[in-house]
Scaffold this motif. Structure first.
Motif, PDB file in Angstrom:
ATOM      1  N   VAL A  64      -6.604  16.337  13.346  1.00  0.00           N
ATOM      2  CA  VAL A  64      -6.367  15.093  12.621  1.00  0.00           C
ATOM      3  C   VAL A  64      -4.928  15.093  12.136  1.00  0.00           C
ATOM      4  CG1 VAL A  64      -8.755  14.775  11.866  1.00  0.00           C
ATOM      5  CG2 VAL A  64      -7.197  16.115  10.451  1.00  0.00           C
ATOM      6  N   ALA A  65      -4.403  13.903  11.912  1.00  0.00           N
ATOM      7  CA  ALA A  65      -3.035  13.784  11.407  1.00  0.00           C
ATOM      8  C   ALA A  65      -3.049  12.872  10.197  1.00  0.00           C
ATOM      9  CB  ALA A  65      -2.130  13.239  12.494  1.00  0.00           C
ATOM     10  N   PRO A  66      -3.499  13.372   9.049  1.00  0.00           N
ATOM     11  CA  PRO A  66      -3.688  12.498   7.891  1.00  0.00           C
ATOM     12  C   PRO A  66      -2.398  11.909   7.348  1.00  0.00           C
ATOM     13  CG  PRO A  66      -3.907  14.806   7.277  1.00  0.00           C
ATOM     14  CD  PRO A  66      -3.854  14.762   8.774  1.00  0.00           C
ATOM     15  N   ALA A  67      -1.248  12.519   7.679  1.00  0.00           N
ATOM     16  CA  ALA A  67       0.000  12.015   7.123  1.00  0.00           C
ATOM     17  C   ALA A  67       0.572  10.868   7.939  1.00  0.00           C
ATOM     18  CB  ALA A  67       1.025  13.144   7.039  1.00  0.00           C
ATOM     19  N   LEU A  68       0.008  10.600   9.134  1.00  0.00           N
ATOM     20  CA  LEU A  68       0.556   9.564   9.993  1.00  0.00           C
ATOM     21  C   LEU A  68      -0.008   8.193   9.635  1.00  0.00           C
ATOM     22  CD1 LEU A  68       0.410  11.252  13.525  1.00  0.00           C
ATOM     23  CD2 LEU A  68       2.409  10.918  12.070  1.00  0.00           C
TER      24      LEU A  68
END
Length: 480
Positions: free
Chosen positions: A98-102
């Motif tokens: 997952v890429a929660p900062a994107l």
């Protein structure tokens, strides 16, 4: 018997650095991995190693221990320390699940690009959105660019006004006043790095994430939808017909309306005067603003162009966007916004936050190009060139493709659209056309939702009249 010194020249951190051990370890490991220390090589004792490189024995011991633990060295009882015969595989960083900062918007499929296939594979490429760069007076542009470099070297300028160079803003104001009857002065012009940055900056100052509704044409300019969507707007597609955007279909709660009235992208229709008046009246009633993108409206092939929305506006609700990527060349990332007075300070502040200011050399060169009359002469000449290509395209479509393609009437710009008659398999057709050396492109990717009517979009900026004739002859033989 002790082995010889290691044949390695190592680099050491500055005196007092805490990276002595890690640097020593990393360089030994790298030498093993790239084969400078070959498998099976007997390593010097830690005492000899410390003496060779002038480090403490404790540092040498610690480095050996790390390499032994990682499997790069092997220790044999009473036999010494050796480079391992079988080395461990370097660990590859795993992609995050997952890429929660994107921003989730940018995890979507990429935008359609204007780039066609390799020119080497196509004898005729109906590439959309590119002008005829081979027709530009590059010698003049080079001379003006060289002059700009000399001037900047003399001034030793560092940073410039985010508003844009004053002389360029004055030149642009004069140009659009003459060419498009757009009433503005230098103070009202904000120079941007092309239309796409103009859209991004306007999205920053006009969109409240999660609240602002932006209405866009459908089919329409996909990068505009991206700019507003990424800024957190609720983007609502509104259909177009033969008169342009259907004003009656605008959502009542929209606060921003993005349109291309001079040459609708991508269908090519011109917004009628009745629709223009209706759109301006709608914006005044609903407290909305209009973003008028006049990306290639300079190239018209019939009577006097209809007044720009900005010219008709009396309520300071229209932002007029222009670019020099179509009139000159795509690599010139310079455009502008003629902004209402109430929005200029915010727009300049957004520009400063984005990239401080546009490229100075190109701004000076473009200002001179306009001031000396080169742009006006180039536009007049290219209007004739593009007019000939458009005529060749319409004639070829009628002769060779008239049974299955219906051109959309238009009178401006660098492309036209032809709707496909039912039953035509466009994807198969485009593939077979490419195999024959003809690049053609579908209308469908420009829709935000359901494709109400598909077709082909023909750009004629980068191809010649002869190539157009050959390409359409080949294209006409393909449908079954």
């Amino acid at each position: 018997m002790e082995p010889d010194d290691l044949p390695l020249q190592l680099e050491w951190p500055a005196a007092g650095s805490r990276r002595l051990l890690s640097g020593f370890h990393d360089q030994l490991r790298a030498a093993i991995l790239d084969g400078r220390l070959r498998p099976g090589l007997r390593m010097p004792s830690t005492r000899a190693l410390a003496a060779q490189y002038g480090i403490s024995r404790n540092t040498a011991l610690a480095a050996y221990d790390m390499l032994l633990a990682e499997g790069y060295l092997l220790a044999r009882p009473r036999g010494g320390t050796f480079v391992a015969a079988t080395l461990p595989q370097p660990q590859v960083a795993r992609a995050r699940s997952v890429a929660p900062a994107l921003n989730a918007w940018w995890s979507r499929p990429p935008l359609p690009t204007p780039h066609g296939q390799s020119a080497a594979t196509l004898s005729c490429d109906f590439l959309l959105g590119s002008p005829a760069t081979d027709e530009l007076r590059w010698d003049i542009w080079q001379r003006l660019t060289t002059r700009a470099i000399r001037m900047l070297a003399k001034e030793r300028a560092v940073y410039a006004d985010p508003h844009g160079l004053p002389r360029l803003r004055a030149a642009i104001a004069g140009h659009v006043s003459f060419a498009r009857a757009v009433g503005c002065d230098a103070e009202g012009i904000v120079v941007t790095s092309g239309t796409q940055q103009a859209l991004d900056l306007l999205a920053r100052i006009l969109v409240t994430p999660g609240k602002t509704v932006v209405a866009v044409e459908d089919p329409g300019y996909v990068p505009a939808r991206a700019a507003f969507g990424a800024a957190g707007a609720r983007v609502v597609p509104v259909p177009v017909d033969g008169e342009g955007l259907i004003v009656e279909r605008l959502p009542a709660h929209a606060k921003v309306v993005y349109v291309t009235p001079s040459h609708q992208f991508p269908t090519g229709v011109v917004m009628s005067m009745a629709r223009r008046a209706a759109l301006i009246a709608w914006a005044e009633r609903h407290g909305a603003v209009i973003l008028e993108d006049d990306y290639d409206g300079e190239f018209r092939f019939d009577a006097r162009p209809l007044d720009a929305l900005q010219t008709l506006d009396r309520g300071a609700s229209v932002f007029y966007l222009g670019t020099f990527s179509k009139s000159l060349f795509p690599g010139l990332r310079l455009g502008f916004v003629a902004a209402p007075a109430w929005a200029r300070a915010a727009l300049v502040a957004a520009k400063q936050a984005a990239d401080a200011h546009g490229p100075l050399i190109e701004q000076h060169a473009l200002a001179a190009f306009i001031e000396e009359g080169h742009l006006a002469r180039h536009v007049r000449r290219m209007r004739r060139v593009y007019g000939e290509r458009r005529t060749a395209l319409l004639g070829g479509l009628a002769r060779h493709c008239g049974e299955w393609l219906d051109p959309v009437p238009n009178s401006a710009g660098l492309h036209l659209t032809a709707y496909a008659r039912r039953g035509l398999k466009l994807q198969d057709l485009m593939g077979r056309a490419a195999a024959q050396g003809v690049g053609v492109y579908a209308l469908a990717p420009y829709y935000a939702g359901r494709v109400s009517r598909d077709g082909l979009v023909f750009g004629y900026g980068t191809t010649t009249t002869d190539a157009i004739a050959r390409g359409l002859r080949l294209l006409g033989k393909l449908p079954t």
